[in-house]
Design an enzyme around this catalytic site. Structure first.
Site, short mmCIF file in Angstrom:
data_model
loop_
_atom_site.label_atom_id
_atom_site.label_comp_id
_atom_site.label_asym_id
_atom_site.label_seq_id
_atom_site.Cartn_x
_atom_site.Cartn_y
_atom_site.Cartn_z
N TYR A 146 5.01 7.13 -3.40
CA TYR A 146 5.29 7.42 -1.99
C TYR A 146 5.07 6.14 -1.19
O TYR A 146 4.06 5.47 -1.35
CB TYR A 146 4.35 8.52 -1.48
CG TYR A 146 4.52 8.84 -0.01
CD1 TYR A 146 5.68 9.47 0.44
CD2 TYR A 146 3.53 8.53 0.91
CE1 TYR A 146 5.84 9.78 1.80
CE2 TYR A 146 3.69 8.83 2.27
CZ TYR A 146 4.84 9.45 2.70
OH TYR A 146 4.99 9.75 4.04
N ASP A 241 2.72 -1.91 -2.75
CA ASP A 241 2.29 -1.03 -1.67
C ASP A 241 0.82 -0.68 -1.93
O ASP A 241 0.52 0.22 -2.71
CB ASP A 241 3.16 0.23 -1.64
CG ASP A 241 2.76 1.19 -0.53
OD1 ASP A 241 1.71 0.95 0.10
OD2 ASP A 241 3.48 2.17 -0.31
N LYS A 269 -4.16 2.49 6.01
CA LYS A 269 -5.36 3.31 5.76
C LYS A 269 -6.67 2.56 5.98
O LYS A 269 -7.09 2.41 7.12
CB LYS A 269 -5.24 3.96 4.37
CG LYS A 269 -4.00 4.88 4.36
CD LYS A 269 -3.89 5.87 3.25
CE LYS A 269 -2.77 6.86 3.57
NZ LYS A 269 -1.65 6.90 2.65
C1 LIG Z 1 -0.15 6.80 3.13
C2 LIG Z 1 0.76 5.91 2.43
C3 LIG Z 1 1.85 5.30 3.09
C4 LIG Z 1 2.25 5.66 4.48
O1 LIG Z 1 1.28 5.34 5.42
P1 LIG Z 1 1.30 6.11 6.85
O2 LIG Z 1 0.24 5.41 7.62
O3 LIG Z 1 1.02 7.54 6.54
O4 LIG Z 1 2.65 5.92 7.42
C5 LIG Z 1 2.59 4.37 2.40
N1 LIG Z 1 2.30 4.05 1.13
C6 LIG Z 1 1.28 4.62 0.47
C7 LIG Z 1 0.96 4.18 -0.92
C8 LIG Z 1 0.49 5.57 1.10
O5 LIG Z 1 -0.49 6.17 0.41
#
Ligand SMILES: *Cc1c(COP(=O)(O)O)cnc(C)c1O
Length: 429
Positions: A146, A241, A269
């Site tokens: 994701y 990511d 995060k």
């Molecule tokens: C949470 C998450 C996102 C998206 O971040 P948001 O602040 O919710 O837009 C993207 N990549 C990963 C791996 C995530 O866990």
């Protein structure tokens, strides 16, 4: 007024009239596990409290950011102080330098960084940058990973590795996902096939270096190294990511742990300490393409917001103290070992994947190494198990395909209590 109904239930009904599903992010609605989402009134340390006065030991950590626990003293102090000085300027401030500097010092491949307001914005912008840098359109993503909710990243996982992606949400035009190719996590051949077929067309490969959005799935030995080699050989960029793994696995994230340096890193995060933040960064020559220095446009009214920067700075400073991750990981180890022992004793078919302070329990006896094996987990058992824990005051994520997070605020007593509840819960699932 109806009697005997919980405040959460009452609020949920009202919320559903005002917001789709009563929530502002789908998974919060408990659709996957059943029951009423708990409305939270406050949180402190390892605990959240709902509107009915129930206390829970929290293992969601707001989906990852709260590695220090809720309302941590330094973070609250920093945000209060920043608030007194104004909540947003729309002009540069020193906080931005301090957080950028901490990130550059901590994350090995990052020389320059651009702040955003969410992880979604970070991945979206990183891909725009990779496409601009390479002059190519196609991207490779992995099934089950994701990267936020940008159109072309919302591609149905489970499609064949060599077929064009089909959108997994209405409202995403087919054309938008036609440049998104799907590969299988931990399957380097699936990546090689794509590079053979779309020679000189692939701008980048984006990956969660440890997948954590289909449950926790670590990379197999040399998988990331091979990705690095393939992308380099083909003139494509490698995008990590690390929105979850950044500052979760250690100061340098997964790239430090596995010794593989991506071209672009996405963060989020934890770097916002519980306030809305994202960031992307990389080498100077790549980041130099971003406006106003270069032609790649990306902007944000509230980007680099002083409150968010202050929360991030306080969080990272704490994390950079000596021995923090050792302490954190040993707490998580205690919990994971305890859970493994209980499951074994009760003869329950389960696989636990864990790295550092995050883990997932899959209710299957198969190894879980990619999206299709993750889907083998019995989600009905997870739902029953989730609800039993919740009723006994333990808050796990309301979906099988998420990570359980241990924070620095969890005490050994919290973990012992969790194991005790766990042991009772599994007896009747
Ligand atoms: C949470 C998450 C996102 C998206 O971040 P948001 O602040 O919710 O837009 C993207 N990549 C990963 C791996 C995530 O866990």
């Amino acid at each position: 007024m109806e009697t005997g109904i919980s405040n959460s239930k009452r609020l949920y009904r009202v919320a559903q009239r005002l917001m789709p599903g009563g929530v502002n992010s789908p998974v919060r609605s408990y659709t996957a596990v059943g029951g009423t989402p708990r409305f939270i009134s406050k949180a402190k340390g390892a605990y959240v409290y709902d509107e009915d006065g129930h206390k829970y030991i929290d293992y969601m950590a707001s989906w990852g950011p709260l590695i220090l626990g809720h309302a941590q003293t330094d973070v609250v102090k920093a945000v209060k102080k920043a608030t007194e000085r104004g909540t947003s300027y729309g002009a540069p401030c020193e906080y931005e330098i301090e957080l950028s500097n901490l990130i550059v010092k901590s994350v090995p491949s990052v020389e320059m960084v651009r702040m955003t307001n969410s992880g979604t914005e970070a991945t979206m912008s990183a891909i725009r940058l990779a496409r601009a840098y390479t002059g190519r359109d196609m991207i490779v993503k992995f099934e089950g990973c994701y990267h936020g909710h940008a159109d072309y990243l919302l591609v149905k996982a489970g499609s064949g590795a060599t077929t064009f992606g089909t959108p997994s949400s209405p409202g995403v035009p087919k054309g938008f996902t036609q440049s998104t190719l799907l590969a299988r996590f931990n399957d380097i051949c699936s990546v090689e096939r794509l590079f053979r077929r779309y020679k000189n067309k692939i701008a980048c490969v984006i990956i969660e270096p440890i997948a954590a959005n289909m449950g926790v799935i670590p990379p197999e030995k040399d998988f990331l190294k091979s990705l690095r080699q393939i992308t380099k050989r083909n003139g494509s960029l490698l995008v990590f990511d690390e929105v979850i793994t950044g500052f979760r696995l250690g100061i340098g994230g997964a790239q430090k742990k596995y010794g593989v340096l991506p071209d672009i890193t996405c963060l989020g995060k934890i770097i916002g300490g519980g306030l809305p933040v994202g960031a992307y960064g990389g080498k100077r020559n790549i980041m130099g393409l971003i406006a106003p220095v270069g032609p790649v446009y990306q902007a944000g009214t509230l980007s680099g917001n002083p409150l968010a920067m202050a929360a991030g700075i306080a969080t990272i400073k704490k994390l950079r103290e000596k021995g923090v991750y050792k302490k954190l990981d040993s707490k998580a180890g205690l919990l994971v070992d305890g859970i493994k022992e209980i499951l074994k004793k009760q003869n329950i078919k389960a696989t636990i994947n864990s790295r550092g302070s995050m883990f997932t329990i899959f209710f299957t006896d198969l190894e879980v190494i990619d999206y299709s094996s993750a889907l083998k987990s019995d989600t009905k058992i997870y739902s029953r198990f989730f609800n039993k824990l919740l009723d006994a005051g333990i808050m796990f994520p309301p979906s099988q395909f998420e990570a359980v997070f241990v924070s620095l605020a969890h005490t050994e007593k919290d973990i012992a209590k969790t194991l005790n509840v766990f042991s009772n819960a599994v007896k009747s699932i």
